[in-house]
Motif scaffolding. Structure first.
Motif, PDB file in Angstrom:
ATOM      1  N   GLU A 124       0.830  -1.206   0.000  1.00  0.00           N
ATOM      2  CA  GLU A 124       0.000   0.000   0.000  1.00  0.00           C
ATOM      3  C   GLU A 124       0.865   1.257   0.000  1.00  0.00           C
ATOM      4  O   GLU A 124       0.502   2.270  -0.614  1.00  0.00           O
ATOM      5  CB  GLU A 124      -0.946  -0.012   1.205  1.00  0.00           C
ATOM      6  CG  GLU A 124      -1.834  -1.239   1.321  1.00  0.00           C
ATOM      7  CD  GLU A 124      -2.656  -1.529   0.070  1.00  0.00           C
ATOM      8  OE1 GLU A 124      -2.759  -0.659  -0.813  1.00  0.00           O
ATOM      9  OE2 GLU A 124      -3.189  -2.642  -0.032  1.00  0.00           O
ATOM     10  N   ILE A 125       2.006   1.207   0.664  1.00  0.00           N
ATOM     11  CA  ILE A 125       2.931   2.342   0.608  1.00  0.00           C
ATOM     12  C   ILE A 125       3.441   2.524  -0.817  1.00  0.00           C
ATOM     13  O   ILE A 125       3.606   3.651  -1.304  1.00  0.00           O
ATOM     14  CB  ILE A 125       4.100   2.137   1.592  1.00  0.00           C
ATOM     15  CG1 ILE A 125       3.588   2.193   3.038  1.00  0.00           C
ATOM     16  CG2 ILE A 125       5.184   3.191   1.387  1.00  0.00           C
ATOM     17  CD1 ILE A 125       4.590   1.707   4.068  1.00  0.00           C
ATOM     18  N   ALA A 126       3.684   1.407  -1.507  1.00  0.00           N
ATOM     19  CA  ALA A 126       4.126   1.475  -2.898  1.00  0.00           C
ATOM     20  C   ALA A 126       3.080   2.171  -3.769  1.00  0.00           C
ATOM     21  O   ALA A 126       3.419   2.929  -4.686  1.00  0.00           O
ATOM     22  CB  ALA A 126       4.418   0.071  -3.426  1.00  0.00           C
ATOM     23  N   HIS A 127       1.800   1.922  -3.474  1.00  0.00           N
ATOM     24  CA  HIS A 127       0.748   2.632  -4.211  1.00  0.00           C
ATOM     25  C   HIS A 127       0.914   4.141  -4.049  1.00  0.00           C
ATOM     26  O   HIS A 127       0.785   4.903  -5.015  1.00  0.00           O
ATOM     27  CB  HIS A 127      -0.629   2.215  -3.700  1.00  0.00           C
ATOM     28  CG  HIS A 127      -1.242   1.093  -4.473  1.00  0.00           C
ATOM     29  ND1 HIS A 127      -1.445   1.145  -5.829  1.00  0.00           N
ATOM     30  CD2 HIS A 127      -1.714  -0.116  -4.071  1.00  0.00           C
ATOM     31  CE1 HIS A 127      -2.007   0.012  -6.233  1.00  0.00           C
ATOM     32  NE2 HIS A 127      -2.172  -0.763  -5.194  1.00  0.00           N
ATOM     33  N   ASP A 128       1.212   4.566  -2.840  1.00  0.00           N
ATOM     34  CA  ASP A 128       1.353   6.003  -2.603  1.00  0.00           C
ATOM     35  C   ASP A 128       2.591   6.557  -3.293  1.00  0.00           C
ATOM     36  O   ASP A 128       2.551   7.651  -3.871  1.00  0.00           O
ATOM     37  CB  ASP A 128       1.418   6.294  -1.110  1.00  0.00           C
ATOM     38  CG  ASP A 128       1.401   7.783  -0.826  1.00  0.00           C
ATOM     39  OD1 ASP A 128       0.347   8.415  -1.066  1.00  0.00           O
ATOM     40  OD2 ASP A 128       2.427   8.332  -0.390  1.00  0.00           O
TER      41      ASP A 128
END
Length: 448
Positions: A124-128
């Motif tokens: 999810e951090i990668a999405h950001d």
């Protein structure tokens, strides 16, 4: 000593090129130093010293650590939780607010498994990092695969490999979700290979993370690393990783035809909607003669940009109709209408083109048979002999509600004109039971 034990690449050619091309994209945008000097984060106390009890109160500290390793600011996010009943399809979610902080949400039911929580947080951090920074817009064909690859590039690959054989991701409106399951995007083997590429670019002597991985990922990492060390077959220059070592597209360099991955990469870059130069057409002919199915298919695909297709190239394509690889046969059949050949054309192997396509209508691969029917349809009434063989394909496709039925119907109409009228005038071409299925299909297509 005869090359019998030479290391081989552990992933297929298309996957290999994708991993290396997208790793080069990430290096360009995040910097070689950030990716190649990222810590190899492992499931050990060295990296996660705090006691983890699997309760909600443990999440903020764990999240701050994952953010630190991925180079993200934890204060940027709202960290929330949700339950199975609220979103059964997801383990984690990311969504951007129109105002305020983006939100990362973790499913309560996975809190007991620390590695899974870490993997979900990293994804999810990668999405950001990709969406929030406007590096991606979410519409890219490989958006989810690239989002899976970024944590691997930033040192979190061990968790990705160990908590999921494959993942399932998706975007609904402003919400991105991730689910560990048995089907999805990057396999453990593909992630393991990506980790091997990174160690190769680091100019490492070994693969220290491999012993922490499951069997599939560990073997892919080790064998991929050995293959790259021995062959040097990587699209990225390990000595200057900030300078991507991708071959120039023009003028044609015969050297690109050495490594299959370079050859495929060049072909993929030519598939950009522009007409091919004579030199490029000559290079495509060389690629058509290679043994790798992926290269043959991509070469055929880029030929759709060439007008006209030279006769010598057309003959090479006709030979691919007899390939042992079903995808090559399918691609060769798909391009037949572009060749401008008559149905009675005698191929270089001595068989009439229409006879080869008629045989392909019985191909064990449905996609090959449908492509052959499409090719026959391009001959119009000259392919009338094919109708009794295409009709059973239409019956089968209609019975299973396959979208192939529309393509087969269009091919038949190109040959006979009005299919319903043709069947009424030639009832002997199909049995009564199948006849009713065909007419049901035709009635279903009528405007309501």
């Amino acid at each position: 000593m005869f090359g019998w034990f030479a290391p081989t690449c552990p992933v297929d050619l298309i996957s290999k090129v994708w991993v290396e091309r997208r790793l080069s994209w990430l290096i360009e945008r995040f910097g070689a130093d950030r990716i190649l000097n990222a810590p190899r984060v492992l499931p050990t106390n060295e990296f996660f010293p705090e006691t983890y009890n699997g309760i909600p109160e443990d999440l903020p500290v764990l999240f701050a650590r994952v953010c630190h390793y991925m180079g993200a600011d934890p204060s940027r996010f709202r960290l929330e939780r949700f339950t199975e009943s609220e979103r059964p399809e997801a383990l984690g979610m990311y969504y951007e607010a129109e105002q305020g902080s983006p939100t990362i949400s973790i499913k309560d039911e996975i809190l007991a498994d620390q590695e899974s929580v870490i993997a979900v947080m990293a994804h999810e951090i990668a999405h950001d990092l990709l969406l929030g920074s406007k590096l991606l817009n979410g519409d890219e064909e490989d958006h989810e695969q690239l989002t899976d690859l970024l944590p691997v590039a930033l040192g979190m690959g061990t968790f990705h490999c160990n908590t999921a054989i494959k993942q399932k991701s998706g975007i609904e409106g402003q919400i991105s979700y991730w689910q560990i399951s048995k089907s999805g995007y990057l396999t453990a083997s593909l992630c393991g290979y990506a980790m091997g590429v990174i160690e190769y670019l680091r100019q490492s002597k070994t693969t220290p993370s491999a012993k922490y991985l499951g069997i599939d990922a560990s073997e892919a990492m080790r064998s991929g690393f050995r293959y790259l060390q021995k062959s040097g077959d990587c699209l990225i220059d390990r000595h200057h990783p900030e300078r991507i070592d991708l071959p120039q597209l023009e003028p044609i360099d015969p050297g690109i035809h050495g490594f299959a991955s370079r050859c495929l990469y060049v072909l993929q870059n030519w598939n950009d909607g522009k007409s091919l130069s004579p030199a490029q057409v000559a290079a495509v002919q060389i690629c058509l003669a290679r043994k790798e199915p992926a290269i043959q298919c991509t070469a055929i695909l880029v030929l759709t940009q060439s007008q006209p297709i030279p006769e010598s190239v057309a003959e090479q394509i006709l030979e691919k109709l007899l390939s042992s690889d079903p995808t090559v046969r399918e691609f060769a059949a798909i391009i037949i209408p572009r060749l401008g050949l008559p149905a009675n054309h005698i191929t270089r192997i001595g068989d009439p083109l229409v006879e080869i396509l008629l045989n392909l209508l019985k191909d064990p691969s449905t996609s090959v048979a449908v492509a052959a029917a499409h090719a026959l349809g391009s001959f119009g009434p000259d392919a009338l002999v094919a109708v009794p063989r295409i009709l059973p394909l239409l019956v089968a496709a209609s019975a299973r509600l396959s979208p192939d039925s529309e393509s087969l119907f269009e091919s038949l109409e190109l040959i006979v004109g009005n299919l319903q009228q043709y069947l009424n005038e030639n009832p002997e071409v199909i049995g009564s039971g199948h006849r009713e299925l065909i007419f049901d299909f035709l009635r279903a297509r009528e405007p309501q």
